[in-house]
Design an enzyme around this catalytic site. Structure first.
Site, short mmCIF file in Angstrom:
data_model
loop_
_atom_site.label_atom_id
_atom_site.label_comp_id
_atom_site.label_asym_id
_atom_site.label_seq_id
_atom_site.Cartn_x
_atom_site.Cartn_y
_atom_site.Cartn_z
N LEU A 417 2.26 -5.58 11.06
CA LEU A 417 0.77 -5.85 11.40
C LEU A 417 -0.05 -5.73 9.98
O LEU A 417 0.37 -4.89 9.26
CB LEU A 417 0.16 -5.15 12.35
N CYS A 418 -0.95 -6.73 9.76
CA CYS A 418 -1.95 -6.33 8.87
C CYS A 418 -3.15 -6.87 9.25
O CYS A 418 -3.65 -6.44 10.54
CB CYS A 418 -1.59 -6.99 7.56
N SER A 419 -4.12 -7.56 8.55
CA SER A 419 -5.38 -8.09 8.95
C SER A 419 -5.46 -9.28 9.76
O SER A 419 -6.08 -9.72 10.72
CB SER A 419 -6.54 -7.94 7.99
N GLY A 421 -2.16 -11.41 9.16
CA GLY A 421 -0.62 -12.00 9.48
C GLY A 421 0.10 -12.32 7.95
O GLY A 421 1.23 -12.51 8.24
N MET A 446 -4.85 -7.62 13.18
CA MET A 446 -5.73 -7.30 13.65
C MET A 446 -7.00 -8.01 14.13
O MET A 446 -7.78 -7.89 15.07
CB MET A 446 -6.35 -6.20 12.47
#
Length: 458
Positions: A417-419, A421, A446
């Site tokens: 997961l990041c902000s 994708g 996120m």
């Protein structure tokens, strides 16, 4: 009819690098040229001018400076700050002046980002010595100031030097002076750059938070600041001290059919898959690194190796040139191959491919509510994570991931997961290449989780 004075900005996407062509009449100067430097020659020729001087505002860390290649093309003299001698340049010091028709460039020594940092003050001699613009390198940006963490054992000293350069050298030039920095938003050389490329010193004095700090507050803030340091920076420092290898043209990677491409991989070809995260998730060649085209300047330097040849996979042939320009600006010149026909050719040849299962934000929320046993790997930076994150997430910054794989459990599924994708798909490709079997990626990450009402901490 008198010739027009000119000031042109050359923006290099990805690294958010800004360089400049300035001149009047038959002479021109280039400030902080990029390595693929033909653009300056073409623009100067279009102005009826020749490039006579090249200025470097400091020793760059994030890209290969194009001064030597531009000198080979034009015969221009290269100038660099006297505080650190570059092997291929003449030193300049405070007060040195250069004329291009009616235009003047005056050197200011503005250390802080690096000890050798200089700024260049532009004036129109027909109207006296009043400054028109300031080329500030990495000392002052639109919305931020330069990072000062390249000297970790001297953090307070260099932060104090930068404060002095800003408040005693640059800001006194005048409220009206146009700001011409070496980077725009997206650069790794600052953390809060504004999403615009125009400003004045007066506007920055009023609205740039770093310039509104007192000296002690500024020094303390900069001494505590933490920026990422990609491994390729070390090679950039060496190239920009000694001079980079000549770049007469962009690399010409050979289109290889699947069998030949596979053979090259077996001989050590490191493959960069520059397709979108969604395309990579659907099908990819085992062992390849996902790095979407626009992410190459920001993240490829963490994972590529200078002593290994590089292969490319792209969605469209016209993307190859952009990928090559991004890579050579970081000194990755050995791009030998591109997969002919892309993933379609690979799949139709009957060869093995893999995929990364997608996990939606809604799925993630249900898993967390049900207490499902899995590892949620958040690969954003520490500051992003501290601001807001999902409960129970393990935070390992993407650039640090290869060196911290032993912290990630292998006995249960991993969801990256990041902000948005993109970084999480790069992380998923690294994990898959290192033998992690059950790897998933949270599309939308996120941003999607906030819309789905996932629980948050921070």
């Amino acid at each position: 009819m008198p010739k027009t004075m000119f000031l042109e900005t050359v923006k290099s996407e990805g690294l958010a690098h800004l360089s400049y062509l300035v001149g009047h009449g038959e002479e021109a100067a280039v400030i902080d040229p990029r390595r693929d430097c033909e653009v300056y020659v073409e623009r100067a020729r279009g102005r009826g001018a020749r490039i006579t001087h090249i200025f470097e505002t400091h020793r760059n860390e994030d890209y290969v400076i194009g001064s030597s290649d531009l000198q080979r093309r034009t015969g221009a003299q290269i100038h660099h700050g006297a505080a650190q001698v570059a092997d291929y340049a003449q030193s300049v010091s405070e007060g040195d002046e250069f004329a291009f028709g009616k235009l003047r460039l005056r050197v200011l020594e503005t250390p802080g980002h690096t000890y050798d940092s200089i700024s260049l003050v532009l004036s129109d001699a027909s109207n006296g010595d009043d400054p028109l613009a300031a080329f500030t390198g990495d000392a002052l940006f639109v919305g931020d100031v330069g990072r000062t963490d390249f000297f970790p054992d001297r953090r307070q000293e260099v932060a104090a030097l930068l404060h002095e350069s800003l408040h005693e050298k640059l800001l006194p030039l005048g409220e009206h002076v146009i700001l011409c920095p070496a980077h725009g938003a997206g650069s790794v050389c600052g953390s809060n750059l504004a999403p615009r490329e125009f400003s004045t010193l007066g506007y920055e004095r009023r609205h740039n938070e770093r310039l509104r700090m007192g000296r002690d507050e500024f020094v303390g803030f900069k001494a505590r600041e933490n920026h990422h340091f990609p491994p390729y920076f070390h090679t950039m420092e060496r190239y920009n001290q000694e001079g980079a290898p000549p770049l007469d043209r962009l690399p010409v990677p050979q289109p290889l059919p699947p069998q030949a491409f596979e053979n090259a991989m077996e001989r050590g070809l490191m493959v960069l898959d520059a397709r979108s995260p969604e395309a990579f998730a659907g099908a990819f060649i085992p062992g390849t690194l996902c790095c979407p085209l626009d992410a190459i300047p920001s993240y490829a330097g963490y994972f590529l190796e200078y002593d290994r040849p590089i292969g490319l996979i792209v969605e469209r042939p016209e993307e190859i040139e952009s990928a090559l320009r991004y890579l050579v600006r970081m000194g990755f010149d050995d791009v030998q191959a591109v997969l002919a026909g892309g993933l379609t050719a690979w799949q139709t040849s009957g060869r093995e491919f893999d995929h990364v299962p997608a996990v939606t934000a809604r799925d993630l929320k249900e898993r967390m509510e049900a207490g499902t046993d899995f590892t949620l790997l958040d690969v954003r930076g520490a500051e992003e994570f501290a601001e807001q994150h999902l409960p129970g997430a393990l935070n390992v910054y993407l650039g640090d991931l290869p060196g911290r794989l032993d912290e990630i459990p292998r006995d249960r599924p991993i969801t990256t997961l990041c902000s948005s994708g993109m970084r999480s798909m790069i992380a998923a490709s690294i994990l898959k290449a290192r033998g992690f079997a059950r790897v998933e990626e949270n599309f939308g990450s996120m941003q999607a989780c906030r819309h789905a009402g996932c629980p948050m901490e921070g």
